[in-house]
Design an enzyme around this catalytic site. Structure first.
Site, PDB file in Angstrom:
ATOM      1  N   GLU A   1       0.820  -1.145   0.002  1.00  0.00           N
ATOM      2  CA  GLU A   1       0.002  -0.086  -0.166  1.00  0.00           C
ATOM      3  C   GLU A   1       0.894   1.495   0.236  1.00  0.00           C
ATOM      4  OE1 GLU A   1      -1.403   1.850   3.685  1.00  0.00           O
ATOM      5  OE2 GLU A   1      -1.189   0.041   4.561  1.00  0.00           O
TER       6      GLU A   1
ATOM      7  N   LYS B   1      -5.773  10.628   0.959  1.00  0.00           N
ATOM      8  CA  LYS B   1      -5.827   9.375   1.695  1.00  0.00           C
ATOM      9  C   LYS B   1      -7.199   8.758   0.912  1.00  0.00           C
ATOM     10  CE  LYS B   1      -6.611   6.993   5.855  1.00  0.00           C
ATOM     11  NZ  LYS B   1      -7.139   7.320   7.203  1.00  0.00           N
TER      12      LYS B   1
ATOM     13  N   VAL C   1      -5.451   0.213   3.145  1.00  0.00           N
ATOM     14  CA  VAL C   1      -5.520  -1.304   3.040  1.00  0.00           C
ATOM     15  C   VAL C   1      -6.967  -1.536   2.163  1.00  0.00           C
ATOM     16  CG1 VAL C   1      -6.231  -3.257   4.117  1.00  0.00           C
ATOM     17  CG2 VAL C   1      -4.491  -1.812   5.221  1.00  0.00           C
TER      18      VAL C   1
ATOM     19  N   ASP D   1     -17.314   5.290  13.847  1.00  0.00           N
ATOM     20  CA  ASP D   1     -15.949   5.242  13.008  1.00  0.00           C
ATOM     21  C   ASP D   1     -15.371   3.766  12.983  1.00  0.00           C
ATOM     22  OD1 ASP D   1     -13.350   5.548  11.788  1.00  0.00           O
ATOM     23  OD2 ASP D   1     -12.716   7.281  13.174  1.00  0.00           O
TER      24      ASP D   1
ATOM     25  N   SER E   1     -13.226   1.259  10.376  1.00  0.00           N
ATOM     26  CA  SER E   1     -12.543   1.377   9.109  1.00  0.00           C
ATOM     27  C   SER E   1     -13.112   0.840   7.916  1.00  0.00           C
ATOM     28  CB  SER E   1     -11.021   1.122   9.316  1.00  0.00           C
ATOM     29  OG  SER E   1     -10.364   1.117   7.942  1.00  0.00           O
ATOM     30  N   ALA E   2     -13.131   1.281   6.726  1.00  0.00           N
ATOM     31  CA  ALA E   2     -13.677   0.527   5.218  1.00  0.00           C
ATOM     32  C   ALA E   2     -12.719  -0.620   5.286  1.00  0.00           C
ATOM     33  CB  ALA E   2     -13.737   1.569   4.430  1.00  0.00           C
ATOM     34  N   ASP E   3     -11.679  -0.688   5.929  1.00  0.00           N
ATOM     35  CA  ASP E   3     -10.567  -1.703   5.560  1.00  0.00           C
ATOM     36  C   ASP E   3     -11.516  -3.085   5.993  1.00  0.00           C
ATOM     37  OD1 ASP E   3      -8.796  -0.077   5.066  1.00  0.00           O
ATOM     38  OD2 ASP E   3      -7.445  -0.612   6.946  1.00  0.00           O
TER      39      ASP E   3
ATOM     40  N   LYS F   1      -3.817  -2.065  15.637  1.00  0.00           N
ATOM     41  CA  LYS F   1      -2.934  -1.334  16.737  1.00  0.00           C
ATOM     42  C   LYS F   1      -3.871  -0.977  17.699  1.00  0.00           C
ATOM     43  CE  LYS F   1      -0.381   1.743  14.833  1.00  0.00           C
ATOM     44  NZ  LYS F   1      -0.892   1.881  13.368  1.00  0.00           N
TER      45      LYS F   1
END
Ligand code: PSU
Ligand code: MN
Length: 301
Positions: free
Chosen positions: A22, A83, A103, A135, A137-139, A156
């Protein structure tokens, strides 16, 4: 809107193992010039372990699969790169912008190019307080539906790890520890969260990928590879830095897509650069494993 470099086209045509990388980690994850140095070192590690690296990023609205060293250098230096996650892709294409792929976006492009294995540092997840902020992540959504295997050092501790694991379970994403029964939490090897499955070697990973694809069980796979002990952060030092960074994020009213880059950068500052050193080492460690998995998988295809 996709350009696959000649080097990668050839590799794919010859069924050579290719590993996707990435670019958000380059433009929003590390400062220049460490970001470029690391990106090139990661590519070198992949080559040394028998695979071909394909760094992915968007230049003037064109997604490049297999950036050149010059392109990586330009990318690492440039200010104002977007981003780019799934929702941003049509916008950077349409407006001919530069974009660093997260990602999620890298998975989409790797899939379109026909690359199965993707190496990164850490994956996005459910943020702390997501019950209020939404919130997530779209990951995670991408892992649910896109056929790519992501090798990372876990998620993390800036995230809510138990909720992230629940989300992945609901979405049917296999989470595999590499030689561990505990989810690593990026800067350290321990999160206190058990993993049901631990892989002994890259071949086992390749077999699982092969079965998932052969049986048309759509979606990604997450392989969690703990940072090597000698590069891990002290648990208390990193926990304190994370708490402080989260507090600063609240005070400065940072939210949405800026959260992760803000937290990463603040943690580097708070640890006097130590977290950056750990971050670099864990990506190199993931590159080695990802290359080995891609190599084993190419023998099964
Ligand atoms: N986690 C890290 N380092 C990173 C990222 C996450 O430890 O560089 C980047 C990745 O590109 C990841 C993105 O896909 O942040 C997640 O951002 P968000 O939470 O906004 O989806
Ligand atoms: Mn988010």
């Amino acid at each position: 809107m996709i350009k696959i470099s000649e080097r990668i086209q050839k590799a794919l045509a010859n069924n050579q193992p290719v590993v996707a990388l990435e670019s958000t980690i380059i433009s929003h994850g590390m400062p220049y010039p460490k970001n470029v140095e690391t990106a090139l070192k990661v590519e070198q590690t992949i080559i040394e372990n028998g695979a071909i690296p394909a760094t992915i990023g968007i230049i003037d609205g064109v997604a490049i699969i297999g950036m050149s060293h010059d392109e990586i250098e330009a990318f690492g230096k440039r200010k104002g790169i977007k981003k780019v996650s799934r929702r941003d892709l049509p916008i950077v294409y349409g407006l001919k912008l530069w974009g660093a792929t997260t990602v999620a976006a890298t998975m989409i492009l790797a899939r379109q190019a026909g690359i199965e294995v993707f190496v990164t540092g850490g994956c996005g997840g459910v943020h702390r307080g997501a019950q209020q902020t939404f919130d997530i992540s779209a990951d995670l959504e991408e892992l649910a539906k896109t056929d790519v295997t992501v090798v990372c050092a876990g998620c993390k501790a800036i995230l809510d790890l138990p909720l992230t694991m629940e989300y992945l379970e609901t979405k049917g994403v296999p989470v595999l520890g590499y030689q561990t029964n505990e989810l690593p939490d990026f800067y350290t090897r321990h999160s206190g969260i058990s993993l049901e499955y631990s892989l002994d070697n890259p071949k086992q990973a390749a077999q699982i990928i092969h079965e998932k694809r052969a049986n048309k069980l759509d979606g990604g796979i997450l392989i969690a590879n703990p940072i090597l002990e000698q590069y891990a952060m002290d648990q208390k030092v990193i926990d304190d830095a994370i708490s402080k960074a989260l507090q600063m994020m609240k005070e400065q009213n940072v939210f949405g897509k800026d959260s992760t880059p803000f937290l990463l950068k603040t943690i580097v500052e708070l640890t006097g650069g130590d977290s950056l050193d750990s971050n670099i080492e864990l990506v190199l460690n993931n590159a080695k494993l990802g290359a080995q998995i891609a190599f084993e998988y190419s023998k099964l295809k």
